[in-house]
Write a protein that holds these residues in place. Structure first.
Motif, mmCIF file in Angstrom:
data_model
loop_
_atom_site.group_PDB
_atom_site.id
_atom_site.type_symbol
_atom_site.label_atom_id
_atom_site.label_comp_id
_atom_site.label_asym_id
_atom_site.label_seq_id
_atom_site.Cartn_x
_atom_site.Cartn_y
_atom_site.Cartn_z
ATOM 1 N N ILE A 267 1.171 -0.994 0.219
ATOM 2 C CA ILE A 267 -0.058 0.041 0.276
ATOM 3 C C ILE A 267 0.450 1.333 0.124
ATOM 4 C CG2 ILE A 267 -1.808 0.924 1.723
ATOM 5 C CD1 ILE A 267 -3.057 -1.669 2.139
ATOM 6 N N LEU A 268 2.053 1.727 0.798
ATOM 7 C CA LEU A 268 2.575 1.782 0.838
ATOM 8 C C LEU A 268 3.357 2.687 -0.479
ATOM 9 C CD1 LEU A 268 4.009 4.560 2.976
ATOM 10 C CD2 LEU A 268 6.103 2.774 3.025
ATOM 11 N N TYR A 269 4.023 1.855 -1.041
ATOM 12 C CA TYR A 269 4.497 1.310 -2.713
ATOM 13 C C TYR A 269 3.514 2.278 -3.373
ATOM 14 C CZ TYR A 269 6.110 0.608 -6.840
ATOM 15 O OH TYR A 269 6.756 0.059 -7.849
ATOM 16 N N VAL A 270 2.151 1.829 -3.688
ATOM 17 C CA VAL A 270 0.834 2.076 -4.302
ATOM 18 C C VAL A 270 1.040 4.275 -4.388
ATOM 19 C CG1 VAL A 270 -1.002 2.314 -5.169
ATOM 20 C CG2 VAL A 270 0.443 -0.844 -5.070
ATOM 21 N N HIS B 268 1.889 6.764 -7.201
ATOM 22 C CA HIS B 268 0.765 7.466 -6.964
ATOM 23 C C HIS B 268 1.166 8.610 -6.497
ATOM 24 C CE1 HIS B 268 -2.667 8.990 -8.382
ATOM 25 N NE2 HIS B 268 -3.495 8.734 -7.349
ATOM 26 N N PHE B 269 1.149 9.244 -5.567
ATOM 27 C CA PHE B 269 1.486 10.270 -5.191
ATOM 28 C C PHE B 269 2.335 11.284 -5.230
ATOM 29 C CE2 PHE B 269 -2.517 8.785 -2.829
ATOM 30 C CZ PHE B 269 -3.721 9.614 -3.201
ATOM 31 N N LEU B 270 3.540 10.374 -5.358
ATOM 32 C CA LEU B 270 5.213 10.837 -5.300
ATOM 33 C C LEU B 270 6.218 10.900 -6.198
ATOM 34 C CD1 LEU B 270 6.734 12.064 -3.301
ATOM 35 C CD2 LEU B 270 7.992 11.134 -2.709
ATOM 36 N N ILE B 271 5.998 9.382 -6.530
ATOM 37 C CA ILE B 271 7.408 9.318 -8.049
ATOM 38 C C ILE B 271 6.244 9.577 -9.143
ATOM 39 C CG2 ILE B 271 8.220 7.068 -9.426
ATOM 40 C CD1 ILE B 271 8.763 6.016 -6.520
ATOM 41 N N GLY B 272 5.215 9.752 -9.574
ATOM 42 C CA GLY B 272 4.040 10.559 -10.600
ATOM 43 C C GLY B 272 4.709 11.216 -10.851
ATOM 44 N N ILE C 155 7.049 13.614 -9.646
ATOM 45 C CA ILE C 155 8.185 13.848 -9.924
ATOM 46 C C ILE C 155 8.463 13.241 -11.057
ATOM 47 C CG2 ILE C 155 9.995 12.588 -9.215
ATOM 48 C CD1 ILE C 155 9.207 13.249 -6.538
ATOM 49 N N GLN C 156 8.047 12.088 -11.504
ATOM 50 C CA GLN C 156 7.994 11.631 -13.428
ATOM 51 C C GLN C 156 7.749 12.893 -14.098
ATOM 52 O OE1 GLN C 156 7.173 7.488 -13.236
ATOM 53 N NE2 GLN C 156 9.244 7.248 -13.346
ATOM 54 N N SER C 157 6.362 13.059 -13.964
ATOM 55 C CA SER C 157 5.036 14.186 -14.517
ATOM 56 C C SER C 157 6.252 14.933 -15.149
ATOM 57 C CB SER C 157 4.085 13.874 -14.054
ATOM 58 O OG SER C 157 3.955 15.293 -14.139
ATOM 59 N N VAL C 158 7.002 15.585 -13.725
ATOM 60 C CA VAL C 158 7.987 17.139 -13.792
ATOM 61 C C VAL C 158 9.362 16.857 -14.360
ATOM 62 C CG1 VAL C 158 8.894 19.171 -12.121
ATOM 63 C CG2 VAL C 158 6.555 17.917 -11.661
ATOM 64 N N LEU C 159 9.423 16.122 -14.530
ATOM 65 C CA LEU C 159 11.018 15.754 -15.138
ATOM 66 C C LEU C 159 10.482 15.358 -16.170
ATOM 67 C CD1 LEU C 159 12.809 13.116 -12.673
ATOM 68 C CD2 LEU C 159 12.592 15.462 -12.766
#
Length: 165
Positions: free
Chosen positions: A16-19, A23-27, A29-33
């Motif tokens: 759940i933490l990974y998802v 969803h909230f952090l890596i996504g 950040i990747q979109s900004v990158l």
């Protein structure tokens, strides 16, 4: 010992933490990158376009500069040709004037020479007339006529020399 429900609960929490992190952090950040990558790629493309444009302008300016140099060479060469023609024209005109002056001087010398000859002829005629007059006034013989004539000519020459000095 380890409990199985604690492990399963930890695994579910991690999942759940990974998802949630994905969803909230890596996504985002990747979109900004990704947006930054696209922005940077766009800037590189823009810079490459501007560089190409600058190279084209440089080539255009170099072409214009070469044309200007060619035109300046042509103008300089035309000026040289015109100056040479003007020089030759003036030299020819000066030669013509010198020829006219020389011709006039020759004519003046000829005229002066003719005047001098006329003057000498008149003087010779006057001397001859004076000698003839003297001979006629003196009734003398042929030998005495020659000596009278010679003495008169000698006297006339000396008087002419003293007149010219």
């Amino acid at each position: 010992m380890l409990r199985l429900d604690g492990i399963v609960f930890t695994l579910i929490n991690l999942l759940i933490l990974y998802v949630a992190l994905r969803h909230f952090l890596i996504g985002p950040i990747q979109s900004v990158l990704e947006q930054r990558k696209q922005l940077i790629d766009g800037q590189f493309a823009s810079a490459a376009g501007k560089e190409e444009q600058a190279l084209q302008l440089k080539e255009q300016y170099e072409g214009l500069l070469a044309d200007a140099k060619d035109q300046s060479r042509k103008i300089l060469e035309d000026s040289r040709v015109r100056a040479q023609k003007e020089y030759e024209s003036r030299v020819m005109e000066a030669e013509k004037q010198a020829g006219h002056i020389m011709e006039k001087a020759r004519k003046d010398v000829e005229t002066e020479k003719e005047r001098a000859m006329d003057g000498m002829q008149k003087q010779v005629a006057q001397v001859a007339m004076a000698a003839a007059e003297k001979i006629l006034t003196q009734n003398a013989t042929a030998a005495s006529n020659g000596s009278i004539y010679d003495s008169y000519i000698a006297g006339a020459g000396e008087s002419h020399e003293s007149d010219s000095n």
